[in-house]
Motif scaffolding. Structure first.
Motif, PDB file in Angstrom:
ATOM      1  N   LEU A 149       0.851  -1.193   0.000  1.00 44.65           N
ATOM      2  CA  LEU A 149       0.000   0.000   0.000  1.00 44.65           C
ATOM      3  C   LEU A 149       0.890   1.248   0.000  1.00 44.65           C
ATOM      4  CD1 LEU A 149      -3.105  -0.490   0.290  1.00 44.65           C
ATOM      5  CD2 LEU A 149      -2.930   0.541   2.553  1.00 44.65           C
ATOM      6  N   LEU A 154      -7.888   7.470   2.307  1.00 43.59           N
ATOM      7  CA  LEU A 154      -8.275   6.387   3.207  1.00 43.59           C
ATOM      8  C   LEU A 154      -9.116   5.369   2.445  1.00 43.59           C
ATOM      9  CD1 LEU A 154      -8.337   5.271   6.139  1.00 43.59           C
ATOM     10  CD2 LEU A 154     -10.517   6.429   6.403  1.00 43.59           C
ATOM     11  N   ASP A 155      -8.617   4.140   2.395  1.00 51.05           N
ATOM     12  CA  ASP A 155      -9.328   3.063   1.701  1.00 51.05           C
ATOM     13  C   ASP A 155     -10.174   2.301   2.735  1.00 51.05           C
ATOM     14  OD1 ASP A 155     -10.180   0.819   0.351  1.00 51.05           O
ATOM     15  OD2 ASP A 155      -8.330   0.640  -0.810  1.00 51.05           O
ATOM     16  N   ASP A 213      -9.199  11.723   0.089  1.00 53.83           N
ATOM     17  CA  ASP A 213      -9.395  10.388  -0.510  1.00 53.83           C
ATOM     18  C   ASP A 213      -8.140   9.513  -0.455  1.00 53.83           C
ATOM     19  OD1 ASP A 213     -12.042  10.975  -1.082  1.00 53.83           O
ATOM     20  OD2 ASP A 213     -11.580  11.806  -3.049  1.00 53.83           O
ATOM     21  N   GLN A 252      -1.456   6.078   2.276  1.00 53.42           N
ATOM     22  CA  GLN A 252      -2.669   5.295   2.543  1.00 53.42           C
ATOM     23  C   GLN A 252      -2.482   4.433   3.788  1.00 53.42           C
ATOM     24  OE1 GLN A 252      -4.311   3.140  -0.796  1.00 53.42           O
ATOM     25  NE2 GLN A 252      -3.921   4.840  -2.204  1.00 53.42           N
TER      26      GLN A 252
END
Lengths: 127, 300
Positions: B39, B247-248, B245, B43
């Motif tokens: 990752l 953060l998954d 955006d 993130q």
């Protein structure tokens, strides 16, 4: 500014109220995340290979929850997780205000302002 | 499905070992996601920050129920840690990912040194009693450099009476101790906030020694107050990652759930586990992971 300090009983009652908020909120958030993870596993979404990071759209969360979309539950859990410390500061600040401890109430407000500035700055930068 | 379960297990392992060793999850989760699962570092930091908030909320609830944390001191200092986190959250998007990796490696080495120099048994400052039904997280204290005596009951200054003394010092001091060097505490908190936002950690490695050794707050209170502060500190930067955006939710979900479960389990078995061997094993893992991070920072 007033430096009035609440009595030990008042302070303990405030700490107990904040603790209750955190306990209930944490379990609720974990419940939402758990449902989201179960739905995610059941629907076969690969968390490491699902493509781009889904954008955070708060307005879409209620619809996703009703549609049993895993993303809706995961986002709702994340929002609640992020809201909990804010709620803790808010409840503490109100407690200090009720006890007429203006200085600590002001500090609580200042902490909330910093978080609000973070949100506004992020929105402005993204825009 | 397999990847989701692997993330869940990874989060649980990070929560369990973090709880047993007195670390926040961030120092484990960020390299796990970045080096282990590929990752991007930002993130990984975003997911780690959400985990930090969960562990902070759960542990703060227990510490407040037991009246171990100093709410007034924590709220005064978290104003500065949150401001630092806000600044760090903005800076995180401006600096190169390789530099971030280098900073994280430096943090890991510092944590490894702190753990290696710790002389007291890791569970020495654990609040008495097991966790409540609240799903409590508190187990071991955060690592504190053991080169100086870390007083359990403050540095001996008489506690002021807030009813008589209207100063800020009196307001944020606790039973049996008087808080000292408040400006240094504020500066340390701001620095911890920057660290937290940049690297996705709780910042206890900075805040606990500052409160304990610099400000004269008892170790147990310092640990509890630091844990409580981590939540709002992480929020100040987590919202930046969230709204940008980074953060998954599909990664954050299983990791956060695993960390919560692992940390809760850790807090329940901590009194039965001899963590000395585990600590040295963990130091080796930290050093090896720091080496990998350094390679990444140097583009090797």
């Amino acid at each position: 500014m007033s430096a009035r300090v609440p009595s030990a009983d008042t302070a303990y009652a405030m700490e107990a109220a904040v603790a209750r908020l955190l306990v209930v909120g944490t379990w609720l958030a974990m419940g939402l995340v758990l449902v989201g993870v179960v739905l995610m596993l059941a629907s076969g979404v690969d968390p490491l290979a699902h493509g781009a990071v889904p954008p955070f759209r708060p307005a879409a969360i209620p619809g996703e929850l009703l549609a049993l979309d895993p993303a809706g539950f995961l986002w709702a859990g994340v929002v609640l997780i992020v809201a909990l410390p804010i709620g803790r500061v808010l409840v503490s600040g109100l407690g200090f205000l009720a006890a007429r401890d203006v200085r600590m109430a002001g500090i609580s407000l200042a902490v909330l302002v910093v978080v609000l500035v973070s949100v506004v700055a992020s929105v402005v930068i993204e825009a | 499905m397999i990847a989701g379960l692997v993330l869940l297990a990874g989060g649980a392992a990070a929560g369990l070992f973090g709880s047993l060793l007195g670390l926040g999850g961030g120092i484990l989760i960020v390299p796990l996601l970045n080096l282990g699962f590929g990752l991007p570092l930002r993130q990984a930091v975003a997911v780690s920050l959400v985990s930090v908030i969960v562990t902070s909320s759960a542990s703060a609830a227990v510490y407040l129920q037991r009246h171990v944390a100093n709410l007034r001191l924590g709220m005064s200092l978290e104003l500065f840690s949150a401001a630092g986190a806000f600044a760090g959250g903005l800076v995180a998007f401006l600096i190169d990912e390789q530099l971030l990796a280098g900073l994280f490696a430096a943090l890991m080495i510092w944590v490894a040194i702190s753990m290696a120099r710790r002389k007291d048994p890791p569970r020495a400052a654990v609040p008495a009693g097991g966790p409540s039904a609240s799903g409590s997280i508190p187990a071991a204290p955060e690592p504190v450099p053991a080169t100086r005596a870390a007083p359990e009951h403050g540095l001996g200054d008489a506690a002021p009476d807030p009813a008589v003394d209207g100063s800020l010092t009196a307001a944020i001091s606790g039973p049996g101790y008087r808080v000292r060097r408040i400006p240094m505490g504020m500066a340390g908190s701001a620095f911890a906030g920057v660290n937290s936002a940049l690297l996705g950690v709780g910042g206890g490695i900075v805040k606990v020694p500052v409160m304990n050794l610099v400000m004269g707050v008892p170790l147990r209170t310092s640990t509890a107050t630091s844990n409580m502060m981590m939540g709002i500190t992480a929020v100040a930067s987590a919202v930046i990652y969230l709204l940008r955006d980074e953060l998954d939710p599909y990664v954050a979900g299983p990791i956060v759930l695993g960390v919560f479960a692992g940390a809760t389990l850790g807090s329940r078995i901590a009194h039965r586990v001899d963590v000395r061997l585990l600590r040295w094993l963990f130091i080796v893992v930290l050093v090896y992971t720091a080496y990998q991070m350094i390679r990444k920072a140097l583009g090797l």
